[in-house]
Scaffold this active site. Structure first.
Site, PDB file in Angstrom:
ATOM      1  CB  CYS A  39       1.215   5.260   8.253  1.00 57.93           C
ATOM      2  SG  CYS A  39       1.326   7.061   7.761  1.00 57.93           S
ATOM      3  CG  ASN A  61       7.599  -3.728   3.232  1.00 56.25           C
ATOM      4  OD1 ASN A  61       6.863  -2.889   3.765  1.00 56.25           O
ATOM      5  ND2 ASN A  61       8.005  -3.490   2.084  1.00 56.25           N
ATOM      6  CD  GLU A  80      10.174   4.639  -1.824  1.00 54.08           C
ATOM      7  OE1 GLU A  80      11.376   4.679  -2.069  1.00 54.08           O
ATOM      8  OE2 GLU A  80       9.901   5.372  -0.834  1.00 54.08           O
ATOM      9  CG  HIS A 126       8.481  -1.188   6.361  1.00 57.42           C
ATOM     10  ND1 HIS A 126       8.184  -0.033   5.921  1.00 57.42           N
ATOM     11  CD2 HIS A 126       9.726  -1.316   6.190  1.00 57.42           C
ATOM     12  CE1 HIS A 126       9.113   0.690   5.439  1.00 57.42           C
ATOM     13  NE2 HIS A 126      10.194  -0.024   5.426  1.00 57.42           N
ATOM     14  CD  GLN A 156      -2.371  -0.210   4.878  1.00 57.28           C
ATOM     15  OE1 GLN A 156      -1.803   0.900   4.558  1.00 57.28           O
ATOM     16  NE2 GLN A 156      -1.432  -1.087   5.356  1.00 57.28           N
ATOM     17  N   PRO A 178       0.867  -1.319  -0.018  1.00 54.85           N
ATOM     18  CG  PRO A 178       0.180  -0.787   2.273  1.00 54.85           C
ATOM     19  CD  PRO A 178       0.775  -1.951   1.333  1.00 54.85           C
TER      20      PRO A 178
END
Length: 344
Positions: free
Chosen positions: A96, A198, A223, A165, A67, A8
């Protein structure tokens, strides 16, 4: 084959881009992070993101995860119910790092131990309320050794899979150092649900290294896919070809992607291979000045090809037809066993 997932990305995970990466090896895609309070309080926001899901062909071969972000269990559940018929999983954003998340107290700013109770309540409420599986995407906790503790709590709360992540939250930097893949492996070794890794993927060889290092059930990429949407197939596409293919999908699914997002994707595609070319600055300026898809297409077919020393391509409507067509709105089939999405 292990699941290969498009992450996302705010302002970048539009339907045409998701469709593009699914053509080139992505077995699962996520929407961008959606704000639960806006879903419930702003009709335009809700309708826009529903259109993104309902205009596309509906079939289990194209799984998509929605998400959500928030910090209130009831709000997140009410928001998720708006989307559960049009996706095959709903993910809670716990990673985030942006200042908006810090100010709104959601995403990666819920990883401190004092917020674990509300995080557990959200995952539990979601898993007990939705007709689709629930997951969470998190970063390493402020106290890294506590990350496994939180992950086990989320598993107990009903999460069907977790994505890590493997970096800590850094609001002023997109990537704060290399991802600590040992943290992913630690989760994999101690959880009973699938774990997705991730981080640290830029090129094809990184995929294999990451999976060997983590033994994860899947690999999520962000990315690097923006630059090379064919990464999962170990191909480097011609920048004009892939740009035109993306534009064709945008035409097939109108009003799902703002022009500035389309321009950003085209810039990424061309930048990946051509950022050192003497004409790249002129290209960026010309691309930014484009006001329509037709202008972008002409820039690619004519001017960019000339800059590359090639013969301009004819602008033939038949050449830009997309293979996929927009179907009528039909809810996606519910996947009862989400583990199947980790197999191809």
């Amino acid at each position: 084959m292990l699941s290969r997932i498009a992450a996302p990305m705010v302002g970048q995970s539009d339907l045409p881009f998701r469709t593009l990466v699914q053509r080139y090896g992505a077995t699962l895609v996520y929407t961008q992070m959606l704000k639960s309070d806006l879903i419930l309080n702003e009709q335009d926001y809700l309708e826009y993101h529903l259109r993104d899901l309902t205009i596309s062909p509906s079939c289990s071969e194209r799984p998509v995860v929605v998400q959500l972000c928030g910090n209130d269990p009831d709000t997140v559940v009410q928001a998720g119910r708006k989307f559960q018929s049009y996706c095959q999983g709903i993910d809670l954003n716990l990673g985030c790092p942006q200042k908006v998340a810090q100010e709104g107290h959601f995403g990666g700013y819920l990883l401190g131990k004092k917020d674990w109770p509300v995080v557990e309540q959200m995952v539990s409420a979601m898993s007990n309320s939705f007709t689709v599986p629930v997951s969470a995407k998190l970063r390493i906790c402020p106290a890294a050794e506590k990350t496994l503790d939180l992950a086990q709590r989320l598993e107990d709360a009903g999460a069907s899979w977790l994505t890590l992540h493997a970096r800590t939250v850094a609001p002023n930097r997109r990537r704060h150092g290399a991802a600590d893949l040992s943290q992913v492996k630690r989760l994999k070794n101690n959880l009973n649900i699938p774990v997705v890794s991730n981080g640290n993927v830029r090129v094809w060889d990184d995929l294999e290294y990451n999976l060997e290092a983590t033994e994860a059930d899947g690999l999520m990429v962000a990315e690097a896919l923006l630059e090379n949407p064919c990464l999962f197939t170990n191909k480097i596409p011609d920048p004009v070809d892939i740009s035109l293919e993306y534009l064709a999908i945008c035409r097939a699914f109108p009003e799902t992607t703002p022009l500035d997002v389309i321009i950003a994707h085209i810039r990424h595609f061309v930048n990946f291979q051509s950022h050192r070319r003497p004409w790249f600055r002129k290209f960026r300026a010309a691309l930014t000045a484009c006001k329509t898809l037709d202008e972008i297409e002409r820039l690619l077919r004519v001017q960019v090809e000339r800059w590359r020393g090639r013969v301009p391509r004819l602008i033939d409507e038949e050449e830009v037809d997309v293979h996929d067509s927009a179907d009528e709105e039909t809810p996606l089939e519910v996947v009862e066993d989400f583990d199947s999405l980790f197999l191809q």
